[in-house]
Design a protein around this motif. Structure first.
Motif, PDB file in Angstrom:
ATOM      1  N   LEU A   1      45.066 -27.172  21.537  1.00 34.97           N
ATOM      2  CA  LEU A   1      44.370 -25.920  21.259  1.00 34.97           C
ATOM      3  C   LEU A   1      42.917 -26.183  20.886  1.00 34.97           C
ATOM      4  O   LEU A   1      42.185 -25.240  21.168  1.00 34.97           O
ATOM      5  N   THR A   2      42.488 -27.171  20.555  1.00 33.42           N
ATOM      6  CA  THR A   2      41.345 -27.505  20.101  1.00 33.42           C
ATOM      7  C   THR A   2      40.645 -27.739  21.395  1.00 33.42           C
ATOM      8  O   THR A   2      39.304 -27.004  21.516  1.00 33.42           O
ATOM      9  N   LEU A   3      40.978 -28.338  22.425  1.00 33.90           N
ATOM     10  CA  LEU A   3      40.365 -28.518  23.635  1.00 33.90           C
ATOM     11  C   LEU A   3      40.218 -27.065  24.329  1.00 33.90           C
ATOM     12  O   LEU A   3      39.135 -27.096  25.096  1.00 33.90           O
ATOM     13  N   PHE A   4      41.073 -26.411  24.412  1.00 33.36           N
ATOM     14  CA  PHE A   4      41.018 -25.038  25.077  1.00 33.36           C
ATOM     15  C   PHE A   4      40.436 -23.941  23.701  1.00 33.36           C
ATOM     16  O   PHE A   4      40.251 -22.697  24.542  1.00 33.36           O
ATOM     17  N   ASN A   5      39.939 -24.229  22.916  1.00 33.42           N
ATOM     18  CA  ASN A   5      39.320 -23.513  21.897  1.00 33.42           C
ATOM     19  C   ASN A   5      40.168 -22.266  21.638  1.00 33.42           C
ATOM     20  O   ASN A   5      39.556 -21.197  21.561  1.00 33.42           O
ATOM     21  N   VAL A   6      41.445 -22.448  21.436  1.00 30.74           N
ATOM     22  CA  VAL A   6      42.060 -21.445  21.018  1.00 30.74           C
ATOM     23  C   VAL A   6      42.261 -21.468  19.465  1.00 30.74           C
ATOM     24  O   VAL A   6      42.550 -22.183  18.800  1.00 30.74           O
ATOM     25  N   GLY A   7      42.384 -20.121  18.990  1.00 29.52           N
ATOM     26  CA  GLY A   7      42.489 -19.823  17.811  1.00 29.52           C
ATOM     27  C   GLY A   7      41.243 -20.059  16.835  1.00 29.52           C
ATOM     28  O   GLY A   7      40.075 -20.164  17.510  1.00 29.52           O
ATOM     29  N   ARG A   8      41.251 -19.868  15.601  1.00 29.20           N
ATOM     30  CA  ARG A   8      40.100 -20.182  14.797  1.00 29.20           C
ATOM     31  C   ARG A   8      39.949 -21.567  14.611  1.00 29.20           C
ATOM     32  O   ARG A   8      40.217 -22.107  13.540  1.00 29.20           O
ATOM     33  N   LEU A   9      38.929 -22.212  15.452  1.00 30.16           N
ATOM     34  CA  LEU A   9      38.896 -23.584  15.319  1.00 30.16           C
ATOM     35  C   LEU A   9      37.680 -24.008  14.439  1.00 30.16           C
ATOM     36  O   LEU A   9      37.623 -24.789  13.744  1.00 30.16           O
TER      37      LEU A   9
ATOM     38  N   ARG B   1      37.835 -31.363  11.814  1.00 26.72           N
ATOM     39  CA  ARG B   1      38.059 -29.991  12.297  1.00 26.72           C
ATOM     40  C   ARG B   1      37.852 -28.709  11.416  1.00 26.72           C
ATOM     41  O   ARG B   1      37.802 -27.497  11.884  1.00 26.72           O
ATOM     42  N   TYR B   2      38.243 -28.792  10.066  1.00 31.53           N
ATOM     43  CA  TYR B   2      38.112 -27.693   9.082  1.00 31.53           C
ATOM     44  C   TYR B   2      36.966 -28.034   8.453  1.00 31.53           C
ATOM     45  O   TYR B   2      36.520 -29.125   7.856  1.00 31.53           O
ATOM     46  N   THR B   3      36.706 -26.635   7.961  1.00 33.73           N
ATOM     47  CA  THR B   3      35.261 -26.788   6.987  1.00 33.73           C
ATOM     48  C   THR B   3      35.622 -26.845   5.605  1.00 33.73           C
ATOM     49  O   THR B   3      34.648 -27.186   4.766  1.00 33.73           O
ATOM     50  N   ASP B   4      36.652 -26.805   5.265  1.00 30.23           N
ATOM     51  CA  ASP B   4      37.163 -26.841   3.708  1.00 30.23           C
ATOM     52  C   ASP B   4      37.544 -28.225   3.369  1.00 30.23           C
ATOM     53  O   ASP B   4      38.706 -28.617   3.626  1.00 30.23           O
ATOM     54  N   LEU B   5      36.550 -29.244   3.133  1.00 34.24           N
ATOM     55  CA  LEU B   5      36.884 -30.535   2.991  1.00 34.24           C
ATOM     56  C   LEU B   5      37.811 -30.879   1.603  1.00 34.24           C
ATOM     57  O   LEU B   5      38.719 -31.565   1.797  1.00 34.24           O
ATOM     58  N   LEU B   6      37.644 -30.052   0.622  1.00 37.24           N
ATOM     59  CA  LEU B   6      38.565 -30.164  -0.499  1.00 37.24           C
ATOM     60  C   LEU B   6      40.021 -29.785   0.007  1.00 37.24           C
ATOM     61  O   LEU B   6      40.713 -30.533  -0.625  1.00 37.24           O
TER      62      LEU B   6
ATOM     63  N   PRO C   1      28.817 -27.913  18.158  1.00 33.90           N
ATOM     64  CA  PRO C   1      30.345 -27.528  18.106  1.00 33.90           C
ATOM     65  C   PRO C   1      30.850 -27.923  19.390  1.00 33.90           C
ATOM     66  O   PRO C   1      32.224 -27.908  19.488  1.00 33.90           O
ATOM     67  N   ASP C   2      30.359 -27.766  20.713  1.00 33.80           N
ATOM     68  CA  ASP C   2      30.821 -28.136  21.978  1.00 33.80           C
ATOM     69  C   ASP C   2      31.507 -29.716  22.108  1.00 33.80           C
ATOM     70  O   ASP C   2      32.480 -29.956  22.429  1.00 33.80           O
ATOM     71  N   VAL C   3      30.694 -30.568  21.474  1.00 29.62           N
ATOM     72  CA  VAL C   3      30.638 -32.063  21.960  1.00 29.62           C
ATOM     73  C   VAL C   3      31.869 -32.242  20.771  1.00 29.62           C
ATOM     74  O   VAL C   3      32.814 -32.823  20.819  1.00 29.62           O
ATOM     75  N   LEU C   4      31.911 -31.416  19.338  1.00 29.22           N
ATOM     76  CA  LEU C   4      32.563 -31.880  18.314  1.00 29.22           C
ATOM     77  C   LEU C   4      34.104 -31.433  18.805  1.00 29.22           C
ATOM     78  O   LEU C   4      35.267 -32.252  18.729  1.00 29.22           O
ATOM     79  N   ARG C   5      34.390 -30.458  19.540  1.00 26.20           N
ATOM     80  CA  ARG C   5      35.595 -29.612  20.036  1.00 26.20           C
ATOM     81  C   ARG C   5      36.301 -30.823  20.800  1.00 26.20           C
ATOM     82  O   ARG C   5      37.448 -30.885  20.701  1.00 26.20           O
ATOM     83  N   TRP C   6      35.511 -31.600  21.766  1.00 22.09           N
ATOM     84  CA  TRP C   6      36.131 -32.390  22.910  1.00 22.09           C
ATOM     85  C   TRP C   6      36.527 -33.821  21.937  1.00 22.09           C
ATOM     86  O   TRP C   6      37.420 -34.249  22.166  1.00 22.09           O
TER      87      TRP C   6
ATOM     88  N   ILE D   1      37.245 -33.862  18.571  1.00 16.08           N
ATOM     89  CA  ILE D   1      38.308 -33.616  17.884  1.00 16.08           C
ATOM     90  C   ILE D   1      39.735 -33.468  18.656  1.00 16.08           C
ATOM     91  O   ILE D   1      40.610 -34.012  18.415  1.00 16.08           O
ATOM     92  N   GLY D   2      39.486 -32.851  19.843  1.00 15.87           N
ATOM     93  CA  GLY D   2      40.841 -32.746  20.732  1.00 15.87           C
ATOM     94  C   GLY D   2      41.232 -33.803  21.233  1.00 15.87           C
ATOM     95  O   GLY D   2      42.336 -33.890  21.199  1.00 15.87           O
ATOM     96  N   VAL D   3      40.337 -34.621  21.837  1.00 15.59           N
ATOM     97  CA  VAL D   3      40.814 -35.963  22.289  1.00 15.59           C
ATOM     98  C   VAL D   3      41.447 -36.752  21.032  1.00 15.59           C
ATOM     99  O   VAL D   3      42.188 -37.620  21.214  1.00 15.59           O
ATOM    100  N   SER D   4      40.774 -36.687  19.829  1.00 15.79           N
ATOM    101  CA  SER D   4      41.048 -37.730  18.814  1.00 15.79           C
ATOM    102  C   SER D   4      42.763 -37.284  18.484  1.00 15.79           C
ATOM    103  O   SER D   4      43.542 -38.090  18.199  1.00 15.79           O
ATOM    104  N   PHE D   5      42.834 -35.942  18.377  1.00 15.59           N
ATOM    105  CA  PHE D   5      44.243 -35.657  18.032  1.00 15.59           C
ATOM    106  C   PHE D   5      45.240 -35.964  19.180  1.00 15.59           C
ATOM    107  O   PHE D   5      46.318 -36.260  18.895  1.00 15.59           O
ATOM    108  N   LEU D   6      44.764 -35.891  20.497  1.00 18.04           N
ATOM    109  CA  LEU D   6      45.745 -36.110  21.610  1.00 18.04           C
ATOM    110  C   LEU D   6      45.899 -37.948  21.434  1.00 18.04           C
ATOM    111  O   LEU D   6      47.149 -38.194  21.479  1.00 18.04           O
ATOM    112  N   LEU D   7      44.812 -38.630  21.045  1.00 19.41           N
ATOM    113  CA  LEU D   7      44.992 -40.008  20.947  1.00 19.41           C
ATOM    114  C   LEU D   7      45.883 -40.409  19.461  1.00 19.41           C
ATOM    115  O   LEU D   7      46.833 -41.107  19.783  1.00 19.41           O
ATOM    116  N   MET D   8      45.815 -39.336  18.631  1.00 21.33           N
ATOM    117  CA  MET D   8      46.917 -39.679  17.298  1.00 21.33           C
ATOM    118  C   MET D   8      48.206 -39.390  17.822  1.00 21.33           C
ATOM    119  O   MET D   8      49.225 -39.878  17.359  1.00 21.33           O
ATOM    120  N   ALA D   9      48.606 -38.314  18.699  1.00 17.75           N
ATOM    121  CA  ALA D   9      49.873 -38.159  19.161  1.00 17.75           C
ATOM    122  C   ALA D   9      50.308 -39.280  19.753  1.00 17.75           C
ATOM    123  O   ALA D   9      51.587 -39.438  19.557  1.00 17.75           O
TER     124      ALA D   9
END
Length: 190
Positions: free
Chosen positions: A181-189, A129-134, A65-70, A72-80
């Motif tokens: 938000l993902t990098l800072f682990n804010v909300g229900r991630l 990021r989300y557990t609901d693949l469908l 979960p810790d590596v995944l958070r980083w 995903i967070g970096v991936s979202f920033l790169l996508m931005a």
């Protein structure tokens, strides 16, 4: 529901002005048969995004979960950042071949054009990021359809009226917020 809504919104905004939306415009202008084009887009997107979602789900399971958070967070920033770069249609996806008919040409052209595209990469990140693949695959597919069906039906009239730079800026801002938000682990991630 959050996974579906976020996935829909991100992909719908990210698809505006994307090469696959431009491809939809080209196919609509070339064939002038909207129903098989729309169905081809749906089939290609479902298959492509289901595969991308499975990759994202696998990544989520393979990383802690810790590596995944980083990641995903970096991936979202790169996508931005990537959202701010306008797309052009690649020569190899332009128009496709008629020997497969309108539907087959659309499926093949869209599937290939979507490989490595922003929305496919976004689907991988969202599925991680989300557990609901469908919900993610349904949302990203619905987002693609929201962006591409009007392109097929209205053609270049829409492209002339909507400022793509604004749409891309909004999508980039959403990705940036999700990344922070993902990098800072804010909300229900997770």
């Amino acid at each position: 529901m959050e996974a579906f809504l976020v996935s829909t919104g991100i992909v719908a905004l990210g698809e505006m002005g994307d090469k696959t939306q431009l491809l939809a415009l080209l196919l609509a202008a070339k064939f002038r048969r909207p129903i098989p084009i729309i169905l081809g887009i749906l089939v290609a997107t479902l298959v492509n995004h289901a595969c991308a979602g499975l990759v994202g789900d696998w990544i989520a399971r393979a990383l802690g979960p810790d590596v995944l958070r980083w990641v995903i967070g970096v991936s979202f920033l790169l996508m931005a950042g990537w959202m701010l770069i306008p797309d052009k249609i690649d020569d190899d996806t332009e128009g496709g071949s008629q020997r497969f008919g309108v539907f087959g040409t659309t499926v093949i052209a869209f599937f290939l054009a979507e490989m490595g595209d922003k929305t496919q990469i976004a689907t991988v990140a969202l599925a991680a990021r989300y557990t609901d693949l469908l919900a993610v695959v349904a949302g990203t597919t619905f987002g693609m359809m929201l962006a591409n069906v009007p392109a097929v039906l209205l053609g270049d009239v829409v492209a002339r009226k909507v400022k793509m730079q604004l749409v891309h800026a909004v999508a980039a801002a959403i990705f940036a917020v999700l990344g922070v938000l993902t990098l800072f682990n804010v909300g229900r991630l997770f």
